[in-house]
Design a protein around this motif. Structure first.
Motif, PDB file in Angstrom:
ATOM      1  N   GLU A 208      -3.537   0.411  91.059  1.00 39.48           N
ATOM      2  CA  GLU A 208      -2.871  -0.179  92.210  1.00 39.48           C
ATOM      3  C   GLU A 208      -3.361  -0.500  93.297  1.00 39.48           C
ATOM      4  O   GLU A 208      -4.707   0.002  93.668  1.00 39.48           O
ATOM      5  CB  GLU A 208      -1.382   1.069  92.021  1.00 39.48           C
ATOM      6  CG  GLU A 208      -1.226   1.506  90.781  1.00 39.48           C
ATOM      7  CD  GLU A 208       0.362   2.712  90.714  1.00 39.48           C
ATOM      8  OE1 GLU A 208       0.913   3.048  90.762  1.00 39.48           O
ATOM      9  OE2 GLU A 208       0.092   3.426  92.168  1.00 39.48           O
ATOM     10  N   SER A 220       3.785  -2.929 100.583  1.00 39.55           N
ATOM     11  CA  SER A 220       4.312  -2.363  99.323  1.00 39.55           C
ATOM     12  C   SER A 220       4.938  -2.871  98.799  1.00 39.55           C
ATOM     13  O   SER A 220       4.602  -2.084  97.123  1.00 39.55           O
ATOM     14  CB  SER A 220       5.228  -0.403  99.818  1.00 39.55           C
ATOM     15  OG  SER A 220       5.913  -1.060 100.548  1.00 39.55           O
ATOM     16  N   SER A 225       4.182  -0.731  89.982  1.00 41.24           N
ATOM     17  CA  SER A 225       2.934   0.306  90.040  1.00 41.24           C
ATOM     18  C   SER A 225       2.744   0.610  88.240  1.00 41.24           C
ATOM     19  O   SER A 225       3.178  -0.380  87.721  1.00 41.24           O
ATOM     20  CB  SER A 225       4.746   1.274  90.095  1.00 41.24           C
ATOM     21  OG  SER A 225       5.166   1.295  88.817  1.00 41.24           O
ATOM     22  N   ASP A 227       4.668   2.647  86.177  1.00 45.53           N
ATOM     23  CA  ASP A 227       5.738   2.229  85.402  1.00 45.53           C
ATOM     24  C   ASP A 227       6.037   1.528  84.738  1.00 45.53           C
ATOM     25  O   ASP A 227       5.940   1.109  83.550  1.00 45.53           O
ATOM     26  CB  ASP A 227       6.538   2.864  85.573  1.00 45.53           C
ATOM     27  CG  ASP A 227       6.618   4.825  85.834  1.00 45.53           C
ATOM     28  OD1 ASP A 227       5.722   5.335  85.848  1.00 45.53           O
ATOM     29  OD2 ASP A 227       7.404   5.005  87.193  1.00 45.53           O
ATOM     30  N   PRO A 266      -2.750   5.516  89.520  1.00 46.30           N
ATOM     31  CA  PRO A 266      -2.019   5.546  89.829  1.00 46.30           C
ATOM     32  C   PRO A 266      -1.846   5.747  92.232  1.00 46.30           C
ATOM     33  O   PRO A 266      -0.998   6.323  92.219  1.00 46.30           O
ATOM     34  CB  PRO A 266      -0.838   6.237  89.619  1.00 46.30           C
ATOM     35  CG  PRO A 266      -1.684   7.038  89.094  1.00 46.30           C
ATOM     36  CD  PRO A 266      -3.132   6.666  88.955  1.00 46.30           C
ATOM     37  N   THR A 269       1.688   4.840  93.987  1.00 49.94           N
ATOM     38  CA  THR A 269       3.068   5.192  92.982  1.00 49.94           C
ATOM     39  C   THR A 269       2.996   7.262  92.635  1.00 49.94           C
ATOM     40  O   THR A 269       3.948   7.490  92.839  1.00 49.94           O
ATOM     41  CB  THR A 269       3.548   4.523  92.241  1.00 49.94           C
ATOM     42  OG1 THR A 269       2.319   4.416  90.636  1.00 49.94           O
ATOM     43  CG2 THR A 269       3.506   3.129  92.398  1.00 49.94           C
ATOM     44  N   LYS A 270       2.143   7.437  92.336  1.00 49.66           N
ATOM     45  CA  LYS A 270       1.460   8.630  91.660  1.00 49.66           C
ATOM     46  C   LYS A 270       0.291   9.493  92.455  1.00 49.66           C
ATOM     47  O   LYS A 270      -0.777   9.673  91.748  1.00 49.66           O
ATOM     48  CB  LYS A 270       1.458   8.847  90.172  1.00 49.66           C
ATOM     49  CG  LYS A 270       2.587   8.496  89.857  1.00 49.66           C
ATOM     50  CD  LYS A 270       3.124   9.080  87.828  1.00 49.66           C
ATOM     51  CE  LYS A 270       4.425   7.692  87.634  1.00 49.66           C
ATOM     52  NZ  LYS A 270       4.698   7.615  86.564  1.00 49.66           N
ATOM     53  N   ASN A 330       2.385   6.702 101.757  1.00 52.37           N
ATOM     54  CA  ASN A 330       3.988   6.810 101.855  1.00 52.37           C
ATOM     55  C   ASN A 330       4.752   7.166 102.622  1.00 52.37           C
ATOM     56  O   ASN A 330       5.773   7.234 102.170  1.00 52.37           O
ATOM     57  CB  ASN A 330       4.332   6.789 100.019  1.00 52.37           C
ATOM     58  CG  ASN A 330       3.715   6.354  98.878  1.00 52.37           C
ATOM     59  OD1 ASN A 330       3.470   5.423  98.522  1.00 52.37           O
ATOM     60  ND2 ASN A 330       2.688   7.188  98.019  1.00 52.37           N
TER      61      ASN A 330
END
Ligand code: SAM
Ligand code: SF4
Length: 346
Positions: A208, A220, A225, A227, A266, A269-270, A330
């Motif tokens: 990412e 952003s 992402s 996913d 990630p 996002t993660k 984030n």
């Protein structure tokens, strides 16, 4: 091992044991990837500020011998731009994890890896392998020559592809491909890149896009992402999650047809900060406990002022004592580090 070293784990305030050191061997690069560097105007470190091979070896030896750090990855800038790199590799490959360490590699040589853009790999891969590099990650974000030139500002796709083939042929224990995905730039090639990895028998790890580009263009909205990436691939090639990522940054999936695996890092996002076991050394000897750190610890000046190994180890320990729980990309209070990716060492 130096007689004064007492092996102990390097544990941060959140209970994470540090095992992995990323060393940037140069801030210079033969590419100008848009997500990393500006087209022009990058100010290079003066030579006198860059750690010598002896200094890098000393710092690596200190963290291996004192703390059981068991993995070192060389990066940059572009690490293959550093003159005589195989000489450094051979010095580092000679390091062994102390028998007394709690590392799973106790008593064995460290795991020595490199991340490279691959452009000069065809010329130096055998030397690097012979010197002791075990694993190679090569960056490749697109298979389209014009897009490659647009993304790296260099028309070097054929040389990178040759570098990938050379690495595969050289017999490393692992060759992986890193692909940064940026929305509207190369997100239409996720499937093509995954299929390239399947055909070559190497794992592609999609990354990412992170806010570490020198030009500050990150938004952003430009992040694709994990996913979305996995969904695009799984629609054509069904996937199954491989459990237990451990401290590795990539989540990994195996192809249900048995043709290898694919990973996604990630970071946005993660975030995997809870499992992070890594620290970093910049080319000018600044120790960082996170890619996104806003504080650095000056190990170069400490060494050059005559500090002994125990004092340097104590400073490393002090630095790790400040490692934060995780980055705040984030959140509204996120502060971009002053250095961009190529100056930190990705
Ligand atoms: N020059 C080498 C290379 O490109 O592989 C090593 C250094 S580079 C900084 C290390 C990795 O960071 C590469 O895989 C690169 O694609 C990735 N990278 C650079 N800028 C990034 C960004 N803004 N977001 C996510 N990954 C990035
Ligand atoms: Fe150079 Fe690697 Fe940054 Fe690209 S990502 S500009 S190859 S350091």
């Amino acid at each position: 091992m130096s007689s004064t070293a007492v092996v102990r784990d390097l544990v941060d305030p959140y209970g994470r044991t540090i095992r992995d050191l990323r060393i940037s061997v140069t801030d210079r690069c033969n590419f100008r990837c848009t997500y990393c560097m500006p087209a022009e105007g990058m100010v290079w470190l003066p030579k006198t500020e860059v750690l010598t091979f002896e200094e890098i070896e000393r710092l690596a030896r200190i963290v291996v011998e004192h703390f059981g750090v068991d993995g070192i990855r060389l990066t940059g800038g572009e690490p293959t731009m550093r003159a005589h790199l195989p000489v450094l590799v051979a010095k580092l490959a000679a390091l062994s994890v102390p028998k007394e360490s709690a590392s799973p590699l106790a008593g064995q040589p460290i795991d020595l890896a490199i991340t490279t853009n691959g452009a000069t790999l065809a010329n130096c891969v055998d030397e690097l392998k012979l010197a002791g590099i075990a694993r190679v990650n090569i960056s490749l974000d697109t298979l389209d020559r014009a897009k490659f030139e647009q993304m790296t500002r260099r028309d070097e796709l054929p040389r990178v592809l040759a570098g990938i083939d050379a690495a595969i042929g050289a017999g490393f224990s692992s060759v992986k491909i890193n692909a940064v995905v940026e929305r509207g730039v190369n997100d239409n090639e996720i499937l093509d890149l995954a299929e390239f990895g399947r055909a070559k028998g190497v794992e592609v790890r999609f990354i990412e896009f992170m806010p570490l580009d020198a030009e500050g263009h990150w938004l952003s909205d430009k992040v694709v992402s994990q996913d979305e990436i996995v969904e695009q691939i799984a629609q054509v090639h069904p996937l199954e999650l491989i459990p237990a990522r451990g401290a590795a940054p990539a989540d990994r999936w195996r192809y249900l047809d048995g043709k290898g695996s694919v990973g996604v890092i990630p970071s946005v996002t993660k975030p995997f900060c809870g499992d992070c076991d890594r620290v970093r050394l910049t080319a000018d000897g600044q120790f960082r406990t996170c890619l996104f750190s806003t504080t650095e610890f000056d190990l170069r000046d400490l060494m050059r002022s005559g500090a002994d190994d125990v004092a340097v180890a104590a400073e490393v320990e002090r630095a790790v004592g400040t490692k934060w729980a995780g980055h705040q990309i984030n959140q509204v209070n996120f502060i971009r580090p002053k250095r961009s990716m190529s100056q930190i060492g990705g």
